[in-house]
Design an enzyme around this catalytic site. Structure first.
Site, mmCIF file in Angstrom:
data_model
loop_
_atom_site.group_PDB
_atom_site.id
_atom_site.type_symbol
_atom_site.label_atom_id
_atom_site.label_comp_id
_atom_site.label_asym_id
_atom_site.label_seq_id
_atom_site.Cartn_x
_atom_site.Cartn_y
_atom_site.Cartn_z
ATOM 1 C CG LEU A 131 28.027 4.664 -0.652
ATOM 2 C CD1 LEU A 131 28.077 5.347 -1.970
ATOM 3 C CD2 LEU A 131 28.365 3.184 -1.271
ATOM 4 C CD GLU A 133 24.739 10.937 2.026
ATOM 5 O OE1 GLU A 133 23.477 11.459 1.804
ATOM 6 O OE2 GLU A 133 25.333 11.485 1.137
ATOM 7 C CB SER A 138 19.809 -0.536 1.621
ATOM 8 O OG SER A 138 20.081 -1.340 2.917
ATOM 9 C CB THR A 164 35.193 0.927 8.596
ATOM 10 O OG1 THR A 164 34.040 0.201 8.620
ATOM 11 C CG2 THR A 164 36.509 0.460 8.942
ATOM 12 N NE ARG A 244 28.384 -5.158 -1.840
ATOM 13 C CZ ARG A 244 27.497 -4.622 -2.665
ATOM 14 N NH1 ARG A 244 27.166 -4.956 -3.885
ATOM 15 N NH2 ARG A 244 26.810 -3.689 -2.069
ATOM 16 C CD GLU A 364 31.970 -3.687 1.700
ATOM 17 O OE1 GLU A 364 31.156 -3.323 0.703
ATOM 18 O OE2 GLU A 364 32.962 -2.911 1.618
ATOM 19 N N GLY A 365 26.376 -4.141 2.150
ATOM 20 C CA GLY A 365 25.239 -4.505 1.493
ATOM 21 C C GLY A 365 24.593 -5.700 2.546
ATOM 22 C CB THR A 366 21.462 -5.695 4.631
ATOM 23 O OG1 THR A 366 20.360 -5.637 3.717
ATOM 24 C CG2 THR A 366 21.807 -4.112 5.067
#
Ligand code: TGC
Ligand code: FAD
Length: 385
Positions: A131, A133, A138, A164, A244, A364-366
């Site tokens: 996802l 790039e 974010s 990953t 998450r 996975e989102g900061t």
């Protein structure tokens, strides 16, 4: 096993069996070797098949596709025990389960499910999820990776970053915009002409996990490799919800390993003629660690109960991921202090967990993006832009 509030009493036999089997596997097959792999910055690939044999890939995917057919609490407990070993291995497993098997199961055709899921479940195939790039982390909605319809196939062009498993993966679930600007999921297979997955080197974090790029240079994608049953940015965001959720549990495992290591050390290490665990300042640290772990366990379990009923919201998942990862990182830092100089040594797992958690708090989102997700939910006003 740290369980101050007897949360064990609230678990079913199946959930306890899943947790205890994973715990025994991690203790026997992972803890003795993981530090060496992290030191040499190498993913322990020999464990991939063992993860499959242990049922750690796709535990919540139905058994007819090779999954474990378990509930979401069992999945969470498995992630907790894997991350007690290492966040990098939990990354490998949660990408496989939540970001590769889940979208193929939820958005894929019956043919895609049958073709890929059983092999992913056994570890014969390893997957990755593209996802992020180079220019869009974010804000994935800005993605530049795109598909052009050529009639019999699509042409895929673009690049993904920080992926990953990518250098060692057999397939990649990749998100790209089509000519109508709709986000679509694409299954890209290793060996397709124009597709490469170079490794990213020089990481100080998740060193026992393989991370790389995905580069697409006019890759011909057969039409049957498009996930047909959902498009739009909501599709990858649904996958992120699942991953998450697993991280909210996983972080507890890393925290427990740090806490138990520090507690045991504090009882063995003597200074000023008494164990350092006898000093009030050490007891404050240990008491606060146990309190925070217990709160995180209760948060994860309640979230799991909601998820089992199909009621967990994205915002609830964001709160748990954000809280529990920060909790684990703070505990790793405090635990490292209790060990003094030994805290930086690879003889103990603490520094490795601490460095790993610096990635977990970003991917996975900061930490701040999850704060903004909560803020938007509270106020109804998104503050991202
Ligand atoms: P926004 O306009 O809010 O939403 C776009 C569309 O998506 C829908 N939606 C969701 N659907 C399902 N689940 C969710 N959680 C959803 N959130 C939003 C929404 O309804 C809308 O649908 P539609 O039909 O109207 O188009 O999106 P936005 O562009 O404003 O972004 C919101 C934001 C910032 C929260 C989102 O972009 C975000 O979460 N950013 C963080 C990116 C991120 O987490 N990347 C992770 C990459 S993967 C990874 O890190 C793997 S690490 C390895 C490991 O797990 O170990
Ligand atoms: P940026 O988005 O550039 O953010 C930089 C800083 O700006 C952060 O502090 C952020 O919080 C802040 N910021 C950004 N926007 C705002 C805003 N609106 N308001 C306030 N602050 C803001 N991605 C995948 O797709 N698949 C994977 O498998 C994967 N694995 C990963 C593994 C590792 C080891 C790492 C480190 C990352 C991985 N990622 C993966 C990528 C990860 O999801 C991104 O790094 C993450 O989403 C943040 O994106 P970014 O690094 O581009 O940071």
């Amino acid at each position: 096993m740290t369980d101050f509030y007897n949360i064990d009493d609230l678990l079913s036999d199946e959930q306890k069996i899943a947790r205890d089997a994973t715990n025994a596997f991690i203790t026997k097959d992972v803890q003795p070797i993981i530090e060496e792999f992290a030191q040499k910055s190498e993913a322990p690939q020999h464990l991939i098949q063992k993860f499959g044999e242990m049922g750690l890939f796709g535990p919540a995917i139905p058994t007819e596709y090779g999954g474990g057919g378990m509930d979401d609490i069992s999945y969470g407990l498995i992630m907790q025990e894997v991350e007690r070993g290492d966040s990098g291995l939990r990354s490998m497993a949660s990408v496989q389960s939540s970001l590769v098997m889940y979208p193929i199961y939820a958005f894929g055709s019956e043919e895609q499910r049958k073709k890929y899921l059983p092999k992913l479940a056994t570890g014969e195939f390893l997957g990755c999820f593209g996802l992020t790039e180079p220019n869009h982390g974010s804000n994935p909605s800005g993605m530049e990776t795109h598909l052009i319809d050529k009639g019999e196939y699509y042409l895929l062009n673009g690049a993904k970053m920080w992926i990953t498993n990518s250098p060692i993966a057999d397939i990649a679930v990749v998100w790209a915009r089509d000519e109508n600007k709709r986000v679509k999921g694409v299954i890209v297979e290793k060996g397709m002409a124009g597709f490469t997955a170079p490794e990213i080197h020089n990481k100080w974090s998740l060193r026992a996990s393989s991370t790389g790029e995905l580069v697409f240079d006019n890759v011909k994608i057969p039409k049957e490799n498009i996930l047909p049953n959902k498009d739009g940015l909501g599709a990858p965001l649904m996958c992120l919800d699942s991953a998450r959720y697993g991280i909210a549990w996983g972080a507890i495992g890393a925290a427990i390993d740090c806490y138990e290591t520090a507690r045991d050390y504090s009882l063995e290490r003597t200074q000023f003629d008494k164990p350092i665990g006898g000093f009030q300042l050490t007891q404050k640290k240990l008491s606060e660690m146990l309190t925070e772990i217990t709160k995180a366990q209760l948060l994860a379990l309640r979230l799991g109960q909601l998820k089992v009923k199909g009621q967990a919201t994205s915002t609830q998942i964001s709160m748990a991921k954000r809280n529990n990862v920060e909790m684990a990182l703070k505990i790793a830092r405090e635990a490292r202090q209790i060990l003094g100089g030994m805290g930086i040594s690879g003889e103990y797992p603490i520094m490795r967990h601490m460095m790993n958690l610096e990635s977990v708090i970003t991917y996975e989102g900061t930490h701040d993006i999850h704060l903004l997700i909560l803020g938007a939910d509270i106020t109804g006003i998104p503050a991202f832009k």
